[in-house]
Design a protein around this motif. Structure first.
Motif, PDB file in Angstrom:
ATOM      1  N   GLU A 127     -16.654  -5.761  48.378  1.00 24.57           N
ATOM      2  CA  GLU A 127     -16.089  -4.700  49.210  1.00 24.57           C
ATOM      3  C   GLU A 127     -15.722  -5.224  50.587  1.00 24.57           C
ATOM      4  O   GLU A 127     -14.638  -4.925  51.108  1.00 24.57           O
ATOM      5  CB  GLU A 127     -17.072  -3.542  49.319  1.00 24.57           C
ATOM      6  N   ASP A 128     -16.594  -6.026  51.189  1.00 30.29           N
ATOM      7  CA  ASP A 128     -16.326  -6.592  52.513  1.00 30.29           C
ATOM      8  C   ASP A 128     -15.103  -7.504  52.514  1.00 30.29           C
ATOM      9  O   ASP A 128     -14.366  -7.566  53.494  1.00 30.29           O
ATOM     10  CB  ASP A 128     -17.531  -7.385  53.024  1.00 30.29           C
ATOM     11  N   GLN A 129     -14.896  -8.221  51.433  1.00 33.87           N
ATOM     12  CA  GLN A 129     -13.790  -9.172  51.323  1.00 33.87           C
ATOM     13  C   GLN A 129     -12.539  -8.551  50.700  1.00 33.87           C
ATOM     14  O   GLN A 129     -11.561  -9.254  50.456  1.00 33.87           O
ATOM     15  CB  GLN A 129     -14.225 -10.390  50.500  1.00 33.87           C
ATOM     16  N   GLN A 130     -12.581  -7.261  50.428  1.00 32.88           N
ATOM     17  CA  GLN A 130     -11.477  -6.524  49.809  1.00 32.88           C
ATOM     18  C   GLN A 130     -11.057  -7.154  48.480  1.00 32.88           C
ATOM     19  O   GLN A 130      -9.889  -7.386  48.202  1.00 32.88           O
ATOM     20  CB  GLN A 130     -10.304  -6.405  50.763  1.00 32.88           C
ATOM     21  N   LEU A 131     -12.062  -7.413  47.665  1.00 30.79           N
ATOM     22  CA  LEU A 131     -11.857  -7.932  46.320  1.00 30.79           C
ATOM     23  C   LEU A 131     -12.354  -6.906  45.315  1.00 30.79           C
ATOM     24  O   LEU A 131     -13.153  -6.043  45.647  1.00 30.79           O
ATOM     25  CB  LEU A 131     -12.626  -9.242  46.126  1.00 30.79           C
ATOM     26  N   GLN A 132     -11.876  -7.027  44.088  1.00 31.17           N
ATOM     27  CA  GLN A 132     -12.364  -6.148  43.032  1.00 31.17           C
ATOM     28  C   GLN A 132     -12.716  -6.983  41.812  1.00 31.17           C
ATOM     29  O   GLN A 132     -12.108  -8.006  41.543  1.00 31.17           O
ATOM     30  CB  GLN A 132     -11.330  -5.092  42.669  1.00 31.17           C
ATOM     31  N   ARG A 133     -13.701  -6.509  41.116  1.00 32.95           N
ATOM     32  CA  ARG A 133     -14.135  -7.174  39.887  1.00 32.95           C
ATOM     33  C   ARG A 133     -13.128  -6.855  38.794  1.00 32.95           C
ATOM     34  O   ARG A 133     -12.731  -5.708  38.609  1.00 32.95           O
ATOM     35  CB  ARG A 133     -15.526  -6.673  39.517  1.00 32.95           C
ATOM     36  N   PHE A 168     -26.572  -8.689  41.878  1.00 37.02           N
ATOM     37  CA  PHE A 168     -25.291  -8.042  41.587  1.00 37.02           C
ATOM     38  C   PHE A 168     -24.965  -6.972  42.632  1.00 37.02           C
ATOM     39  O   PHE A 168     -23.804  -6.775  42.989  1.00 37.02           O
ATOM     40  CB  PHE A 168     -25.280  -7.442  40.177  1.00 37.02           C
ATOM     41  N   ASP A 169     -25.963  -6.277  43.138  1.00 36.87           N
ATOM     42  CA  ASP A 169     -25.742  -5.286  44.195  1.00 36.87           C
ATOM     43  C   ASP A 169     -25.220  -5.957  45.465  1.00 36.87           C
ATOM     44  O   ASP A 169     -24.293  -5.457  46.103  1.00 36.87           O
ATOM     45  CB  ASP A 169     -27.023  -4.506  44.488  1.00 36.87           C
ATOM     46  N   TYR A 170     -25.804  -7.099  45.836  1.00 45.56           N
ATOM     47  CA  TYR A 170     -25.306  -7.859  46.989  1.00 45.56           C
ATOM     48  C   TYR A 170     -23.885  -8.358  46.740  1.00 45.56           C
ATOM     49  O   TYR A 170     -23.042  -8.349  47.630  1.00 45.56           O
ATOM     50  CB  TYR A 170     -26.211  -9.050  47.302  1.00 45.56           C
ATOM     51  N   LEU A 171     -23.621  -8.783  45.511  1.00 44.00           N
ATOM     52  CA  LEU A 171     -22.291  -9.252  45.155  1.00 44.00           C
ATOM     53  C   LEU A 171     -21.271  -8.126  45.296  1.00 44.00           C
ATOM     54  O   LEU A 171     -20.166  -8.338  45.808  1.00 44.00           O
ATOM     55  CB  LEU A 171     -22.294  -9.812  43.733  1.00 44.00           C
ATOM     56  N   THR A 172     -21.622  -6.933  44.881  1.00 44.49           N
ATOM     57  CA  THR A 172     -20.732  -5.780  45.017  1.00 44.49           C
ATOM     58  C   THR A 172     -20.416  -5.504  46.483  1.00 44.49           C
ATOM     59  O   THR A 172     -19.259  -5.256  46.838  1.00 44.49           O
ATOM     60  CB  THR A 172     -21.366  -4.533  44.359  1.00 44.49           C
ATOM     61  N   MET A 173     -21.424  -5.580  47.343  1.00 47.40           N
ATOM     62  CA  MET A 173     -21.195  -5.382  48.783  1.00 47.40           C
ATOM     63  C   MET A 173     -20.274  -6.465  49.342  1.00 47.40           C
ATOM     64  O   MET A 173     -19.384  -6.187  50.148  1.00 47.40           O
ATOM     65  CB  MET A 173     -22.523  -5.374  49.544  1.00 47.40           C
ATOM     66  N   PHE A 174     -20.468  -7.712  48.899  1.00 48.76           N
ATOM     67  CA  PHE A 174     -19.618  -8.814  49.347  1.00 48.76           C
ATOM     68  C   PHE A 174     -18.168  -8.570  48.930  1.00 48.76           C
ATOM     69  O   PHE A 174     -17.243  -8.780  49.721  1.00 48.76           O
ATOM     70  CB  PHE A 174     -20.124 -10.142  48.776  1.00 48.76           C
ATOM     71  N   LEU A 231     -24.634 -16.567  38.699  1.00 48.43           N
ATOM     72  CA  LEU A 231     -24.009 -15.397  38.084  1.00 48.43           C
ATOM     73  C   LEU A 231     -22.526 -15.430  38.430  1.00 48.43           C
ATOM     74  O   LEU A 231     -22.157 -15.444  39.606  1.00 48.43           O
ATOM     75  CB  LEU A 231     -24.655 -14.116  38.610  1.00 48.43           C
ATOM     76  N   GLN A 232     -21.674 -15.457  37.415  1.00 44.77           N
ATOM     77  CA  GLN A 232     -20.232 -15.553  37.637  1.00 44.77           C
ATOM     78  C   GLN A 232     -19.523 -14.304  37.125  1.00 44.77           C
ATOM     79  O   GLN A 232     -19.839 -13.811  36.047  1.00 44.77           O
ATOM     80  CB  GLN A 232     -19.638 -16.750  36.881  1.00 44.77           C
ATOM     81  N   ILE A 233     -18.554 -13.847  37.905  1.00 50.23           N
ATOM     82  CA  ILE A 233     -17.663 -12.764  37.485  1.00 50.23           C
ATOM     83  C   ILE A 233     -16.248 -13.143  37.879  1.00 50.23           C
ATOM     84  O   ILE A 233     -16.040 -14.058  38.683  1.00 50.23           O
ATOM     85  CB  ILE A 233     -18.056 -11.400  38.135  1.00 50.23           C
ATOM     86  N   THR A 234     -15.276 -12.447  37.335  1.00 51.70           N
ATOM     87  CA  THR A 234     -13.883 -12.663  37.682  1.00 51.70           C
ATOM     88  C   THR A 234     -13.475 -11.607  38.697  1.00 51.70           C
ATOM     89  O   THR A 234     -13.785 -10.420  38.531  1.00 51.70           O
ATOM     90  CB  THR A 234     -13.011 -12.548  36.427  1.00 51.70           C
ATOM     91  N   VAL A 235     -12.779 -12.043  39.759  1.00 54.38           N
ATOM     92  CA  VAL A 235     -12.349 -11.118  40.805  1.00 54.38           C
ATOM     93  C   VAL A 235     -10.875 -11.327  41.132  1.00 54.38           C
ATOM     94  O   VAL A 235     -10.295 -12.340  40.787  1.00 54.38           O
ATOM     95  CB  VAL A 235     -13.182 -11.292  42.107  1.00 54.38           C
ATOM     96  N   ALA A 236     -10.303 -10.322  41.802  1.00 58.11           N
ATOM     97  CA  ALA A 236      -8.919 -10.376  42.256  1.00 58.11           C
ATOM     98  C   ALA A 236      -8.798  -9.559  43.535  1.00 58.11           C
ATOM     99  O   ALA A 236      -9.641  -8.696  43.800  1.00 58.11           O
ATOM    100  CB  ALA A 236      -7.988  -9.815  41.179  1.00 58.11           C
ATOM    101  N   PRO A 237      -7.758  -9.808  44.315  1.00 58.15           N
ATOM    102  CA  PRO A 237      -7.547  -8.986  45.515  1.00 58.15           C
ATOM    103  C   PRO A 237      -7.310  -7.535  45.148  1.00 58.15           C
ATOM    104  O   PRO A 237      -6.778  -7.230  44.082  1.00 58.15           O
ATOM    105  CB  PRO A 237      -6.293  -9.579  46.147  1.00 58.15           C
ATOM    106  N   LYS A 238      -7.702  -6.628  46.049  1.00 60.33           N
ATOM    107  CA  LYS A 238      -7.445  -5.207  45.808  1.00 60.33           C
ATOM    108  C   LYS A 238      -5.985  -4.893  46.034  1.00 60.33           C
ATOM    109  O   LYS A 238      -5.313  -5.482  46.793  1.00 60.33           O
ATOM    110  CB  LYS A 238      -8.289  -4.350  46.752  1.00 60.33           C
TER     111      LYS A 238
END
Length: 60
Positions: A22-28, A14-20, A53-60
């Motif tokens: 941020e890099d892709q300018q997405l938010q959970r 999940f920590d790596y996912l959070t970094m990804f 592990l799945q989460i829902t994301v959207a553009p910032k």
């Protein structure tokens, strides 16, 4: 994201996912996540368990 290893180490993925994100300018957008178990915990060594592990994301 695919997590390989014991269930109690999922936070590392999940920590790596959070970094990804941020890099892709997405938010959970979801507080909860979904887990899809690809391995049988009764027959697989803990360090070889595979979980999606799945989460829902959207553009910032």
């Amino acid at each position: 994201m695919l997590h390989v290893g014991p269930y109690d180490e999922e936070q590392i993925t999940f920590d790596y996912l959070t970094m990804f994100l941020e890099d892709q300018q997405l938010q959970r957008t979801s507080k909860m996540h979904t887990e899809i178990y690809l391995s049988d915990a009764r027959r697989t060594a803990p360090d070889r368990l595979k979980t999606i592990l799945q989460i829902t994301v959207a553009p910032k």
